[in-house]
Design an enzyme around this catalytic site. Structure first.
Site, PDB file in Angstrom:
ATOM      1  N   ALA A  29      15.331   3.822  25.904  1.00  0.00           N
ATOM      2  CA  ALA A  29      16.231   3.975  27.041  1.00  0.00           C
ATOM      3  C   ALA A  29      16.527   2.614  27.654  1.00  0.00           C
ATOM      4  O   ALA A  29      15.645   1.751  27.726  1.00  0.00           O
ATOM      5  CB  ALA A  29      15.594   4.894  28.082  1.00  0.00           C
ATOM      6  N   TYR A  30      17.745   2.454  28.103  1.00  0.00           N
ATOM      7  CA  TYR A  30      18.153   1.196  28.728  1.00  0.00           C
ATOM      8  C   TYR A  30      18.113   1.330  30.240  1.00  0.00           C
ATOM      9  O   TYR A  30      18.651   2.275  30.807  1.00  0.00           O
ATOM     10  CB  TYR A  30      19.539   0.774  28.219  1.00  0.00           C
ATOM     11  CG  TYR A  30      19.408   0.243  26.820  1.00  0.00           C
ATOM     12  CD1 TYR A  30      19.224  -1.110  26.582  1.00  0.00           C
ATOM     13  CD2 TYR A  30      19.364   1.115  25.739  1.00  0.00           C
ATOM     14  CE1 TYR A  30      19.025  -1.586  25.301  1.00  0.00           C
ATOM     15  CE2 TYR A  30      19.171   0.644  24.454  1.00  0.00           C
ATOM     16  CZ  TYR A  30      19.003  -0.699  24.246  1.00  0.00           C
ATOM     17  OH  TYR A  30      18.790  -1.175  22.991  1.00  0.00           O
ATOM     18  N   ILE A  31      17.459   0.368  30.869  1.00  0.00           N
ATOM     19  CA  ILE A  31      17.275   0.362  32.316  1.00  0.00           C
ATOM     20  C   ILE A  31      18.403  -0.414  32.974  1.00  0.00           C
ATOM     21  O   ILE A  31      18.920  -0.029  34.013  1.00  0.00           O
ATOM     22  CB  ILE A  31      15.911  -0.264  32.692  1.00  0.00           C
ATOM     23  CG1 ILE A  31      14.780   0.392  31.909  1.00  0.00           C
ATOM     24  CG2 ILE A  31      15.677  -0.205  34.192  1.00  0.00           C
ATOM     25  CD1 ILE A  31      14.784   1.905  31.937  1.00  0.00           C
TER      26      ILE A  31
END
Length: 165
Positions: A29-31
């Site tokens: 997942a990209y923050i």
């Protein structure tokens, strides 16, 4: 500072499977994302987690910083992800002194199969196995960051039924 130098390819057959030495289920997942940098969290087999910071505009060479973090922290960060949470199984395949990482995507990108090989330098050579297809190193659509932040499923998966699943 660690440099990541890698080339990326589509996979044209499942011949690599007989040479795979390990596999791991990844949720990624990209923050935060920016044109030349991103921060991502990755859960590995649900039992360990890593936070990675990548900086650089090049599709082939970037600065990379990676740190282990508690699984609970990774799960919490994943719940606030930007865009699509990437699901894939990564297989490691050694070939002539190099290790190819074959990502077999699941979930949203089911059907997509991509191979990466990390290199010592941009001029580093490697044996090209017959199952490697088209090189997509410079095609930003195949970066995990782009896959997560854009709905590219119909564009990239259409017509890949001949690829390894």
């Amino acid at each position: 500072m660690a440099k990541e130098i890698e080339r990326k390819f589509l996979v044209r057959s499942d011949e690599w499977r007989t040479r795979a030495v390990s596999s791991a289920k990844l949720m990624q997942a990209y923050i935060t994302v920016n044109e030349d940098r991103n921060v991502r969290v990755r859960l590995i087999d649900g039992t360990s987690a890593r936070l990675t910071i990548k900086v650089g505009k090049s599709a082939m060479v970037r600065d990379e910083f990676e740190y282990e973090i508690p699984v609970q922290d990774a799960e919490e960060l994943t719940s606030s992800a930007i865009g699509i949470v990437i699901e894939k199984v990564r297989h490691r395949v050694p070939i002539a002194g190099k290790t190819f990482e074959i990502d077999v995507y699941e979930g949203f990108y089911s059907g997509l199969v991509v191979a990466e090989v990390e290199l010592e330098s941009e001029e580093d050579h490697f044996e090209r196995p017959s199952w490697l297809g088209e090189e997509v190193t410079g095609d930003r659509r195949y970066s995990n960051m782009m896959l997560a932040t854009n709905d590219l499923a119909s564009e990239l998966i259409h017509g890949v039924s001949h690829q390894a699943l």
